[in-house]
Design an enzyme around this catalytic site. Structure first.
Site, PDB file in Angstrom:
ATOM      1  N   CYS A  15      -6.488  -6.249  -5.341  1.00 20.57           N
ATOM      2  CA  CYS A  15      -7.844  -5.924  -4.907  1.00 20.57           C
ATOM      3  C   CYS A  15      -8.334  -4.714  -5.712  1.00 20.57           C
ATOM      4  CB  CYS A  15      -7.813  -5.561  -3.428  1.00 20.57           C
ATOM      5  SG  CYS A  15      -6.760  -4.112  -3.130  1.00 20.57           S
ATOM      6  N   HIS A  77      -3.047   4.365   0.491  1.00 22.54           N
ATOM      7  CA  HIS A  77      -3.132   4.240   1.952  1.00 22.54           C
ATOM      8  C   HIS A  77      -3.748   5.454   2.623  1.00 22.54           C
ATOM      9  CE1 HIS A  77       0.314   1.903   0.389  1.00 22.54           C
ATOM     10  NE2 HIS A  77      -0.309   0.953   1.049  1.00 22.54           N
ATOM     11  N   CYS A  99      -7.820   4.470  -1.203  1.00 25.04           N
ATOM     12  CA  CYS A  99      -8.866   3.463  -1.389  1.00 25.04           C
ATOM     13  C   CYS A  99     -10.152   3.929  -0.687  1.00 25.04           C
ATOM     14  CB  CYS A  99      -8.410   2.126  -0.802  1.00 25.04           C
ATOM     15  SG  CYS A  99      -9.722   0.880  -0.900  1.00 25.04           S
ATOM     16  N   HIS A 127       2.529   2.872  10.241  1.00 32.91           N
ATOM     17  CA  HIS A 127       2.060   2.508   8.901  1.00 32.91           C
ATOM     18  C   HIS A 127       1.336   3.714   8.295  1.00 32.91           C
ATOM     19  CE1 HIS A 127      -0.399   0.694   5.738  1.00 32.91           C
ATOM     20  NE2 HIS A 127       0.491  -0.285   5.722  1.00 32.91           N
ATOM     21  N   GLU A 129      -1.256   4.125   6.472  1.00 37.98           N
ATOM     22  CA  GLU A 129      -2.710   4.201   6.650  1.00 37.98           C
ATOM     23  C   GLU A 129      -3.054   4.690   8.056  1.00 37.98           C
ATOM     24  OE1 GLU A 129      -4.936   0.650   5.531  1.00 37.98           O
ATOM     25  OE2 GLU A 129      -6.463   1.195   7.015  1.00 37.98           O
ATOM     26  N   SER A 225       1.525  -4.746   4.436  1.00 35.46           N
ATOM     27  CA  SER A 225       0.891  -5.216   5.669  1.00 35.46           C
ATOM     28  C   SER A 225       0.013  -6.436   5.410  1.00 35.46           C
ATOM     29  CB  SER A 225       0.050  -4.080   6.270  1.00 35.46           C
ATOM     30  OG  SER A 225      -0.754  -4.547   7.318  1.00 35.46           O
ATOM     31  N   SER A 268      -1.464  -6.191  -3.095  1.00 36.93           N
ATOM     32  CA  SER A 268      -0.689  -5.274  -3.937  1.00 36.93           C
ATOM     33  C   SER A 268       0.292  -5.997  -4.852  1.00 36.93           C
ATOM     34  CB  SER A 268       0.060  -4.278  -3.043  1.00 36.93           C
ATOM     35  OG  SER A 268       0.722  -4.961  -1.997  1.00 36.93           O
TER      36      SER A 268
HETATM   37  S1  SF4 Z   1      -6.514  -0.995  -1.135  1.00 33.90           S
HETATM   38 FE1  SF4 Z   1      -6.347  -1.777   0.952  1.00 33.90          FE
HETATM   39  S2  SF4 Z   1      -8.331  -1.291   1.929  1.00 33.90           S
HETATM   40 FE2  SF4 Z   1      -8.604  -1.052  -0.271  1.00 33.90          FE
HETATM   41  S3  SF4 Z   1      -9.464  -3.024  -0.933  1.00 33.90           S
HETATM   42 FE3  SF4 Z   1      -7.222  -3.110  -1.199  1.00 33.90          FE
HETATM   43  S4  SF4 Z   1      -6.388  -4.012   0.678  1.00 33.90           S
HETATM   44 FE4  SF4 Z   1      -8.509  -3.359   1.081  1.00 33.90          FE
END
Ligand code: SF4
Length: 332
Positions: A15, A77, A99, A127, A129, A225, A268
């Site tokens: 992502c 996180h 993020c 966790h 985060e 997660s 990830s």
């Molecule tokens: S790092 Fe985490 S919160 Fe940010 S876009 Fe990726 S999965 Fe979503």
């Protein structure tokens, strides 16, 4: 040998937040040289961590392990204010890879706490985060996970409450918990879109995979997660499903009686691990590969200004490639 086909989910894998976080460590190494300390795993993927270690990143559990004054990257996180002040106390040169979508949840926590609301944070206790967000207002935040937790909450039903969620939860499961909260509390605020775009898109694609295939494999590490949630979503939608950290974890027995395998990857998990799994499946007779029809993502988060080139002042772009740059000689 079995015969069958493979469907690759779209979207899958990295992502925008993960691409940015990895890019930050790489850029910090380029600018400052090794070692660059990283508090916790930059993203929850062992391959990524080990590739960055080969390039000179040193992963530590706590800012207290970082030498005074050294460069320290905070992971995607996020961290609590307590960690930030401890890092400042050690004069660390902090580069924050949190993020932006996690930072948004922190800001919401601060705002609701200031407004005097109790905050119910739907997420997994322990966790990273959740720990980070909890640290914004530890006296006001209660972490809950299930509808049972809602019933057990020791708060009067007219308490002003606000709901926040971890960004990588299952959308459907979280909706049930929020519904239970709505049914109980009379003054409840739900910003409602904390589960990030990447988690939602990958879960939606996995629902289709589960409908169309006998078996769903999710590439991701066991502490990821969002990858674990994708396995659950696939199972909830009727497919056998397994988490596969890499192709070595594929079990031939899973393929018995299976004619089609859907593959996705957590936010990830790098594409090189998907490639390895696809190659292994081809060896086992699953050699017809097609791409799921799905949405294309074009989200990009900008890099921190402090990573600007010292000569030109230009801030580098977040890498789009979806891979960590392999260390010299480090390609598996
Ligand atoms: S790092 Fe985490 S919160 Fe940010 S876009 Fe990726 S999965 Fe979503």
């Amino acid at each position: 040998m079995s015969e069958g086909n493979v469907v690759l989910a779209q979207p899958r894998g990295f992502c925008a937040g993960v691409r940015r976080a990895i890019g930050i460590v790489e850029r910090a190494l380029d600018l400052h040289g090794a070692p660059v300390y990283v508090r916790k795993e930059i993203v929850h993927n062992h391959y990524i961590v080990s590739e960055l270690e080969k390039r000179g990143a040193v992963f530590v559990d706590s800012e207290e392990e970082v030498p005074q004054g050294a460069v320290c990257v905070f992971s995607a996180h996020g961290v609590s204010p307590g960690v930030r002040s401890a890092a400042a106390g050690r004069q660390l040169e902090v580069i924050d890879a949190t993020c932006p979508l996690v930072s948004k949840v922190h800001q919401e926590a601060v705002r609701f706490a200031r407004d005097g609301r109790a905050i119910l944070l739907v997420g997994h206790e322990g966790h990273e985060e959740v720990e980070g967000v909890l640290g914004e207002a530890p006296d006001r935040i209660v972490v809950i996970e299930t509808e049972d937790d809602v019933r057990r909450l020791g708060l009067p039903d007219d308490t002003p409450v606000a709901v926040l969620t971890q960004t990588t939860l299952s959308f459907d499961e979280t909706a049930k918990v929020v519904e239970a909260l709505r049914a109980r509390f009379t003054d409840l605020l739900t910003p409602g879109d904390d589960i990030c775009y990447a988690s939602q898109n990958r879960q939606n694609a996995v629902k289709d995979l589960a409908r169309d295939n006998d078996l769903v494999l999710i590439v991701g590490s066991r502490n990821s997660s969002n990858s674990l949630r994708m396995v659950e979503v696939a199972r909830d939608h009727g497919a056998a499903a397994h988490l596969v950290p890499d192709e070595q974890h594929l079990e031939a027995a899973w393929l018995e009686g299976v004619s089609s395998v859907g593959i996705s990857a957590g936010a990830s998990a790098p594409e090189i691990l998907v490639d390895g799994l696809v190659a292994r499946l081809a060896e086992l007779g699953f050699d017809q590969v097609e791409l799921q029809r799905g949405i294309a993502e074009d989200v990009v988060f900008s890099m921190p200004g402090r990573l600007a080139d010292p000569v030109t002042g230009r801030v580098p772009q977040t890498p789009l490639a979806g891979e960590v740059t392999p260390a010299p000689g480090g390609v598996r």
